[in-house]
Motif scaffolding. Structure first.
Motif, PDB file in Angstrom:
ATOM      1  N   LEU A  53      -0.116   4.205   9.266  1.00  0.00           N
ATOM      2  CA  LEU A  53      -1.180   3.636   9.549  1.00  0.00           C
ATOM      3  C   LEU A  53      -1.482   2.384   8.439  1.00  0.00           C
ATOM      4  O   LEU A  53      -2.052   1.447   8.595  1.00  0.00           O
ATOM      5  N   PHE A  54      -0.796   2.794   7.219  1.00  0.00           N
ATOM      6  CA  PHE A  54      -0.850   1.738   6.057  1.00  0.00           C
ATOM      7  C   PHE A  54       0.564   1.597   5.632  1.00  0.00           C
ATOM      8  O   PHE A  54       1.049   1.836   4.487  1.00  0.00           O
ATOM      9  N   TYR A  55       0.991   0.623   6.608  1.00  0.00           N
ATOM     10  CA  TYR A  55       2.402   0.273   6.421  1.00  0.00           C
ATOM     11  C   TYR A  55       2.639  -1.068   5.653  1.00  0.00           C
ATOM     12  O   TYR A  55       1.810  -1.815   5.800  1.00  0.00           O
ATOM     13  N   TRP A  56       3.486  -0.994   4.553  1.00  0.00           N
ATOM     14  CA  TRP A  56       4.066  -2.317   4.098  1.00  0.00           C
ATOM     15  C   TRP A  56       5.442  -2.271   3.924  1.00  0.00           C
ATOM     16  O   TRP A  56       5.986  -1.204   3.686  1.00  0.00           O
ATOM     17  N   GLN A  57       5.894  -3.581   4.201  1.00  0.00           N
ATOM     18  CA  GLN A  57       7.174  -3.739   3.946  1.00  0.00           C
ATOM     19  C   GLN A  57       7.765  -5.094   3.315  1.00  0.00           C
ATOM     20  O   GLN A  57       6.803  -6.032   3.579  1.00  0.00           O
TER      21      GLN A  57
END
Length: 401
Positions: free
Chosen positions: A396-400
């Motif tokens: 839900l709180f994805y960062w890449q």
């Protein structure tokens, strides 16, 4: 040398056409001079394809063998001189080439394949099954070289089909020969089955296979492959119903969370994923339109009304100063509140922070540690080099970057 430099400016694209027309002996001498920038030497090596001056071959081979040489230059020269049989003793000598330079071992395997060294087949097969495209293409090129030298049957016999990567090669070979690949939809390795799914190209054959599939997963893959060819969602849903609506069960994952995650990640999940996730994404309705700006405005207003002095929202990428993600950050003093773009989901480092009550009062759903820690099993998503299942919080709180 200055003219060659001018064809490869520090900024902008090199003039590859001019380099390929340039005097090959001058280019070879440029590559051999370690005083020239390594990246320019690599480009010059590429420009020598098919026209290496014989007088410079010995020196260029020495550059390949030199462990102090830049890896990218060595790799380019291995591609350039892969057909030189005098290089084979060094290529086979693991002790002499075991310097660990990045990418050199893979390039060596490819060169061995291009020279017809059948002992390289197992390593090339493993490389060709890599999730990384660069290594996968390197391995496939080496295997193609072996096939060119010895024929596909000989390489297939060398490898067998005990390992998943070897079955992957057998599958590619069948596909190239125009043979039926659908039996591989039932392969016990999901990576092999996924490749077979990507090769499937006959809608009628797939429709028949849905009923004759030896495993439930193979039937699901057949339905997904058929949809990829026809994009007939009505037929896909009928077939899904015939199969009993197969779904992956995840304890604690309610419908709201599930729908948001499935429709964001299942269509592009990694090849080791359970295919039921993809089928679910095809057969269920996605969440409604997400008005992210309105949601952020509502969150900011709620936090301000609670006296938390929220800063303006910033995207995950801007917050980390690189990359991109599926949430925005609203700073409230020492607490960073996260607002997902996938739905009305909010979170933070402290489940007891006043921001939680303020946002819940405004209709947000706070994802606490227990809910966020639920692993969404068998839905493999790329995340910082990994391709494994992730938990709800990460999705839900994805960062890449």
């Amino acid at each position: 040398m200055r003219k060659i430099d001018m064809l490869m400016p520090d900024r902008g694209q090199p003039d590859t056409a001019a380099l390929r027309a340039h005097d090959p002996d001058a280019l070879a001498r440029y590559v051999l001079d370690p005083g020239n920038a390594w990246w320019r030497r690599r480009i010059c090596a590429d420009a020598l394809a098919g026209r290496v001056p014989e007088a410079r071959v010995h020196g260029l081979l020495d550059r390949i063998r030199d462990e102090d040489e830049t890896a990218e230059v060595r790799i380019a020269l291995l591609d350039l001189l892969a057909g030189r049989t005098e290089l084979l003793p060094w290529l086979r000598d693991e002790e002499r080439r075991g310097d660990g330079s990045y990418g050199v071992a893979e390039a060596v395997l490819k060169a061995r394949g291009l020279l017809g060294d059948r002992t390289a087949a197992p390593g090339l097969s493993t490389l060709a099954a890599s999730p990384w495209q660069r290594w996968r293409e390197t391995g496939e090129a080496g295997l193609d070289g072996l096939v060119e030298h010895h024929g596909a049957d000989a390489v297939l016999a060398d490898l067998g089909e005990d390992r998943p990567e070897d079955r992957r090669f057998a599958l590619r070979t069948r596909h190239r020969a125009g043979l039926d690949v659908l039996p591989y939809l039932a392969d016990p390795d999901r990576g092999v089955a996924d490749l077979a799914q990507s090769f499937a190209a006959d809608p009628d054959r797939l429709r028949a296979f849905v009923d004759e599939a030896p495993t439930p997963e193979a039937a699901v893959r057949a339905v997904c492959a058929l949809h990829g060819l026809t994009e007939d969602r009505a037929e896909t849903r009928r077939l899904d119903e015939r199969l009993g609506g197969p779904r992956v069960g995840v304890d604690g994952l309610d419908e709201e969370l599930r729908r948001a995650i499935v429709h964001e990640y299942a269509p592009r999940c990694e090849r080791k994923s359970d295919p039921r996730w993809r089928l679910e994404a095809l057969c269920t309705e996605p969440p409604g339109h997400q008005d992210v700006d309105a949601r952020l405005a509502r969150a900011t207003a709620a936090l301000a009304a609670a006296g938390l002095d929220p800063a303006p929202p910033v995207s995950a990428g801007d917050h980390h100063q690189q990359g991109d993600g599926s949430y925005h950050v609203i700073r409230c003093g020492d607490e960073h509140v996260l607002i997902s773009v996938l739905g009305r989901f909010a979170s933070g480092h402290d489940d007891g922070h006043p921001a939680r009550r303020a946002l819940e009062g405004a209709g947000f759903r706070w994802i606490d540690g227990a809910t966020g820690g639920i692993e969404v099993s068998d839905l493999c998503v790329y995340h910082f080099g990994g391709r494994e299942p992730l938990d709800v919080d990460t999705l839900l709180f994805y960062w890449q970057d």
